[in-house]
Structure formats: structure tokens, C-alpha cells
Design an enzyme around this catalytic site. Structure first.
Site, short mmCIF file in Angstrom:
data_model
loop_
_atom_site.label_atom_id
_atom_site.label_comp_id
_atom_site.label_asym_id
_atom_site.label_seq_id
_atom_site.Cartn_x
_atom_site.Cartn_y
_atom_site.Cartn_z
N GLU A 86 0.81 -1.22 0.00
CA GLU A 86 0.00 0.00 0.00
C GLU A 86 0.85 1.27 0.00
OE1 GLU A 86 -2.98 -0.13 3.07
OE2 GLU A 86 -4.26 -1.40 1.85
N GLU A 119 -6.76 -7.74 -0.50
CA GLU A 119 -7.19 -7.65 0.90
C GLU A 119 -8.64 -7.23 0.95
OE1 GLU A 119 -5.02 -5.01 3.46
OE2 GLU A 119 -3.08 -5.62 2.65
C1 GAL Z 1 -4.47 -2.42 4.84
C2 GAL Z 1 -3.07 -2.93 5.09
C3 GAL Z 1 -3.05 -4.14 5.99
C4 GAL Z 1 -3.98 -3.95 7.15
C5 GAL Z 1 -5.37 -3.67 6.64
C6 GAL Z 1 -6.38 -3.50 7.73
O1 GAL Z 1 -4.42 -1.06 4.67
O2 GAL Z 1 -2.42 -3.26 3.88
O3 GAL Z 1 -1.73 -4.36 6.44
O4 GAL Z 1 -3.52 -2.91 7.94
O5 GAL Z 1 -5.35 -2.50 5.89
O6 GAL Z 1 -7.65 -3.22 7.22
#
Ligand code: GAL
Length: 658
Positions: free
Chosen positions: A144, A300
């Protein structure tokens, strides 16, 4: 084709005894790929130049033994404490001069030579160690980029900015001309006098701001490129990704996407927001568009609640599955989660995970296992994503430019994009996002919510699109400045003015939402006869277009609000306001009248029907059981239900695991 299924796996948070369990449970859940190492820098390089890979070897080996593929991170997302302790200048500086400290994550200045050297070296070490590991599926560079720190205002960044400007302008005179520094005595005698736009008494130079946004996106892109080069040098054939964050203003993802083999997205729609389904659909469409034929994966998402909103709603049963299928329908080749096992310590203790604290008896674990089993079977029969015939122009320069200050009004760029997307989504029309500098000819229709910053070549491309048979809809505040921020001479719109058949005479922005009792202006003449507009109005002079709706209140009462012109063999519509939903729907129908796009559209309440190759995904976003009408017959869906139909109308069945 395999649909990857899995999530971020952070074994370093746990005793090794837990790892055995992890792998067994991953197999149970149908996990086919995990992302590891994202936050492992401190564990992999506990002190500068000393690498400890043995633990990661064991993790990689045991995943491989279980048949689980690895998306291996270069581990550079969060520098270990020793780094900023030894190299304090690597810490980023905010606009107001605050040095951001370690103890959280992503605390590095993108321009820091120390961070870049050490991150690139680590990426190279990781790549050398695992390039030939049989579990390796792809490389995950950093994580990110820019999520927390996308711009740095330190001296090192300023020096790099000057270098970037020298490269771009060659001479300080050229910079002075481009930035218009005759204004407010801003003329620079040499590049050494130029700084980053830190906090200043009042409005800063708009061209400087725009260049700083471009520089900052490029600067992080440089970090990505350096890491990619280090990885490719030893592992040239393994695909590379880094995870995007949907519509993320600081980084021009059109430029970023070109560097990657696989596009990844992290998407966290708010379960309590009724707009989440269309907002999530919009990011899926952006990722497919950025990928442009390459694979994209949902890298994610949350199984349930996140932990970073003021209040974190969990997903009702079924919603996670429906949103996962939405991604697959819109082209995703992977469904992954943050994260595999819920943390017990650290700032994300309360973030949901595939394996929650409550363990394998939990409702969410069962939902994860069921989805894993389904996706394993679905993968084999899936086609490549379907291209859309309608494109929405998305342009970072315009996003940056139109959200500066000292402008005619305050405009939410993405708000305009969302409004048009929403109308198309509700009408069941598939959409691509389009880089304004790309070839538009494959589209039946192109919508330009606004294109504030536009080189005249870009405006010419849009004109040519309409003149040669395309259907073009252009929104207000387009063609306002050239690429350097100078107002487009001759009343805006440049070459588009003739194509649209209008001249802009004067801006009359509408009151900002919430500042007056009624922030809308009435419209008349459209269909429905009475509509309204918000955000913007302007006095238009018709030079070839017809008014299809007029302002019916306010200072421009009686003046054209929406216009239409047959341009060459195409059609060119212009909106001098942001029309309400019903008026937008009418305009989209007008724009697409007589095309296949309208025939193929399937509008659904509380759900969506999305085509991917031979399959149509019928997805409910309703907490109630509903029936969605398709080809004249109802498809019955349980709450948040999903049906997948092939072209013969047969439902694709899977065997949920016991
Ligand atoms: C994203 C990040 C992850 C985790 C996740 C939580 O921004 O890549 O490491 O923090 O959010 O929602």
C-alpha cells in the site's frame, strides 16, 4: 484458471508451534495462496546487514509441503526501529514541519537515500533467497504505497523535487513561464530557490502544487521501480504486484499499473453503508481497467469488521461472500483477506480475520471455509473478464487540480465520478474506467465527469471520438486549464467547444451542500420535466448545440443547463450542472439510445447482474430473500445470495464442503 484464495499471513506474530496448526487449517479452508513477509523487515534484518531467513525458510517450506502458493513480500513496508534510529533523516516531514516517528508503520520519506538503499537491498536479498523456491507464485513489492505517507516535505524531498523540475523544464526560465511566477513576485532566479509547497501564509502557486502532486506520485513510483529492478535482476520470470487502494488520490495508478504484472486491490467497504455495493463495484471496475487484460486480484478485504473506523460494523452473514463474488464477476482472479489469523497484540487486534479469536466454531470461519471450497471449483470454468462498452474518464491531474484552493468553488472530484458511475450501475450498465490519454475508439460511449486539467491533445482526442461516431457526455469544469495549470484560452473547453457546440460565458457555482436551505437549482425541459442540479451552474452560449434542459431557478433561469449536438457522426452532450439521479438516468438513456448497451443492461434493485465471459453472476445485496428477474424468469436468492448462470441459463453448481 485458478482463483487464488487466502490472505495475509503473519507467522512472525506467533510461536512456531502455532504454524503447524495454521497450515492444517489453511488446507481445511481451501487456501491456495498466502501473502507473507509484508511486515517482516525487523525479523529478517534485525540489524543492518544481518539477515535471518531461517524462520522464513521454514514457513515457505511448510506452505509448499501443503501445496499452498506464496505471494512473497519484499518486507519493505515498515522499516525496523534501527533504521530510523541510525538514519533519523529517513523519517518523513509533514507539510507543517512535524517529523513523523517510528512506532507505527510506513514511517519513511520516499526520497530518503537511506531508506531506498536499504529497502532495495532487502528486496534483492529476499529475491535471491527465494527466487527458486517452489512455493513462490508472485512477488509482492512493499505494501500500500503512500497509504499513510504519500508526500514528504523534508529537505531531501525538496532537493529531489528540484531535480525533477530541472528534468522537466530544463531552465528556470521555462519553469517561471509554466508556473506564471510573475504573479505575487514569485519569480525564481535559480532552481535552488524552489521549495516543496509546505505550509504557507495563503494560497500557493497552483502549478507548483500540481507539479508537486505529480512529483510525489512519481517519487514513490521510483521506490517501486527500484525494488522491482532488484527483484527482477534475480527473478525475471516471476510475476510482480503491489497492492493498490481503490480510488487513491495521491498516486496516479495509470502510471503505476504499467509497472506491474498483476494488479492487486485492498478494498474495505463499510458494511453499515448502504452505498457499499456500488462503491465496491466501482473499485473492482477500476482494477479491471487498470489491469487492461492482465490479471487482477482482490488482495485484501475483511471477513467481518475492520478496526480503523470510529465504529466498525461487522458484515452480516452472507455479505462477505456476495462482495467476493462481485469481485470475481468483475474480473478478479483472486479473493484474499487481511488477514489469516487474527492478531492478539498490536494495533490490529480487533480487525477480523479468516481465523478469528473465536476459532473454528465461529460463524465467520465456516463462511470462509465454504467460500474457499466454492472458489476452488469455480476457478476452472471461468472466462476472462468482459470488456465494457461505456467508459468513464478518470484523470489524476484533474483530480489534483480541481481540489486545490482558490478556485471558483469546492468540488469533490470523486463525488462527480461516483454520481455518473452510480447511475450506470443502477441501470445495470457495465463500465470501464479510462485514462484520457488512451485510445477511446473501442467504446460506444465515453463520460467525462470533469476534466479540469487537459492538454489540448486530450481535448482533441475527445472531440475526434465524438466526431467519428462516439457518444460523448462531458461535465462542467472540463478543459479549464492546460497541463501546467494555465487557463485554457478562449473561454475554456479548447477544441471541445466546437464539438459540444457551446461557449462558456461565466461561472455561477451553486451553494455548497449544507450552507443554505436549498443548495440545488431547478431544471426544466428534461425528462422528468422537472429536475434539479447541484454543485455547478454557468452561463452557456449555444453555438450549435440544442438545450435539452434549462435552469428553471436561480440567476440563470431560462439559460441552457444541458445541451446536445450531433457532432460529425457522433453525439456530444454537455452538462453545466450535476443533474439529479433521475435526470442522469434520462441522459444516459439519451446518450445510449439505439445501442446494444441499453439492450444488454439489466437493472436490479438491491443487487447486480454482471457478465464475465459465458457466465452471468446474479448477486443480491439485500438482507432479505429476493427474486431477481432475468430473461423473463425469476432467480430466487437467499439474503446476500449469489447465482451463477451460464449462457444457456443453467445454474453453475458447486458442492459445498461438509
Ligand atoms: C491495509 C493494510 C493491511 C492492514 C489492513 C487493515 O491497509 O495493507 O496491512 O492494515 O489495511 O484493514
Amino acid at each position: 484458471m485458478t482463483i487464488w484464495f487466502g490472505g495475509d499471513y503473519n507467522p512472525e506474530q506467533w510461536d512456531e508451534s502455532v504454524w503447524v496448526d495454521d497450515v492444517e487449517l489453511m488446507q481445511q479452508a481451501g487456501v491456495s495462496m498466502v501473502t507473507i513477509g509484508v511486515f517482516s523487515w525487523a525479523m529478517l534484518e534485525p540489524e543492518e546487514g544481518t539477515y535471518t531467513f531461517a524462520w522464513l525458510d521454514r514457513v515457505m517450506d511448510s506452505l509448499h509441503a501443503a501445496g499452498i502458493r506464496v505471494d512473497l513480500a519484499t518486507a519493505t513496508a515498515s522499516p525496523p526501529p534501527w533504521l530510523s534510529h541510525r538514519y533519523p533523516q529517513s523519517l518523513p516531514l509533514t507539510e507543517t514541519g512535524v517529523r513523523l516517528q517510528r512506532g507505527s508503520r510506513q514511517h519513511y520519506c520516499p526520497s530518503s537515500p537511506d531508506y531506498r538503499r536499504l529497502a532495495t537491498r532487502l528486496a534483492g536479498e529476499v529475491a535471491r533467497r527465494y527466487a527458486d523456491h517452489p512455493a513462490l507464485e508472485m512477488w509482492h513489492i512493499n505494501n500500500e504505497y503512500g497509504c499513510h505517507v504519500s508526500r514528504c516535505y523534508c529537505e531531501t524531498s525538496a532537493a529531489r523535487f528540484r531535480g525533477w523540475l530541472m528534468e522537466k523544464y530544463g531552465t528556470v526560465e521555462a519553469l517561471n513561464r509554466a508556473w506564471g511566477t510573475a504573479f505575487w513576485s514569485q519569480r525564481y532566479g535559480s532552481f535552488d530557490e524552489v521549495t516543496v509547497p509546505s505550509a504557507a501564509p495563503i494560497f500557493r502557486n497552483p502549478s507548483q502544487l500540481l507539479d508537486f502532486d505529480r512529483f510525489s506520485s512519481d517519487e514513490l513510483l521510483g521506490v517501486l521501480r527500484e525494488e522491482i529492478a532488484a527483484v527482477r535482476a534475480v527473478s525475471p520470470a516471476v510475476p510482480i504486484t503491489t497492492n493498490f487502494m481503490g480510488f487513491f488520490k495521491p498516486l496516479d495508478y495509470w502510471a503505476w499499473a504499467a509497472e506491474l504484472d498483476v494488479i492487486s486491490d485492498d478494498c474495505y467497504p463499510d458494511p453499515s453503508d448502504p452505498d457499499s455495493p456500488y462503491l465496491a463495484a466501482m473499485t473492482r471496475d477500476l482494477m479491471r481497467s487498470l489491469a487492461g487484460g492482465k490479471p487482477w486480484v482482490l488482495m485484501e478485504q475483511a471477513v467481518g469488521a475492520v478496526n480503523w473506523r470510529p465504529s466498525n460494523a461487522a458484515k452480516p452473514e452472507g455479505m462477505m461472500r456476495a462482495l467476493s463474488y462481485q469481485a470475481v464477476a468483475r474480473g478478479a482472479d483472486g479473493i484474499l483477506f487481511f488477514q489469516w489469523r487474527q492478531s492478539e497484540r498490536g494495533a490490529e487486534r480487533f480487525h477480523s480475520a479468516m481465523l478469528p479469536h473465536t476459532g473454528t466454531e465461529s460463524v465467520s470461519w465456516k463462511a470462509v471455509c465454504a467460500l474457499g471450497a466454492e472458489l476452488q471449483q469455480l476457478g476452472d470454468g471461468l472466462d476472462a473478464p468482459t470488456r465494457s462498452a461505456v467508459g468513464i474518464i478518470l484523470d489524476w491531474d484533474s483530480w489534483w487540480g480541481i481540489e486545490q484552493s482558490a478556485l471558483p468553488t469546492t468540488i469533490d472530484y470523486l463525488g462527480g465520478v461516483r454520481a455518473w458511475y452510480r447511475t450506470l450501475y443502477d441501470a445495470g450498465i457495465a463500465v470501464d474506467f479510462v485514462n484520457p490519454r488512451s485510445d477511446l475508439r473501442e467504446y460506444t460511449a465515453v463520460i467525462v465527469p470533469s476534466l479540469f486539467v487537459a492538454a489540448s491533445e486530450t481535448l482533441e482526442t475527445l472531440s475526434a471520438f465524438a466526431e467519428s461516431g462516439g457518444r460523448l457526455l462531458v461535465g462542467y469544469q472540463s478543459g479549464i486549464t492546460d497541463a501546467e495549470g494555465r487557463l485554457t484560452p478562449g473561454g475554456y473547453l479548447g477544441p471541445l467547444a466546437d464539438t459540444l457546440g457551446v461557449r462558456i460565458d461565466e461561472f455561477f457555482p451553486l451553494p455548497l451542500p449544507g450552507t443554505v436551505a436549498d443548495d440545488a437549482v431547478r431544471l426544466a425541459g428534461g425528462r422528468p420535466q422537472e429536475g434539479s442540479g447541484t454543485v455547478w451552474s454557468e452561463r452557456l452560449i449555444l453555438t450549435g448545440a440544442d438545450a435539452v434542459a434549462r435552469f428553471a431557478s436561480g440567476p440563470l433561469q431560462g439559460h441552457p443547463a444541458i445541451t446536445e449536438r450531433t457532432a460529425g457522426t457522433g453525439l456530444a452532450l454537455y452538462c453545466a450542472t450535476l443533474p439529479d439521479e433521475a435526470t442522469r438516468t434520462w441522459l444516459i438513456e439519451r446518450l445510449l439510445a439505439g445501442t446494444r448497451v441499453l439492450e444488454d443492461a439489466i437493472a436490479v434493485d438491491n443487487g447486480e447482474v454482471v457478465r464475465r465471459g459465458r457466465h452471468r453472476f446474479v448477486i443480491s445485496h439485500s438482507p432479505q430473500a429476493i427474486a431477481i428477474e432475468l430473461d423473463g424468469a425469476p432467480v430466487d436468492l437467499e439474503p446476500y445470495g449469489v447465482a451463477i448462470l451460464d449462457d444457456d441459463g443453467h445454474s453453475v453448481e458447486w458442492e459445498p464442503r461438509a
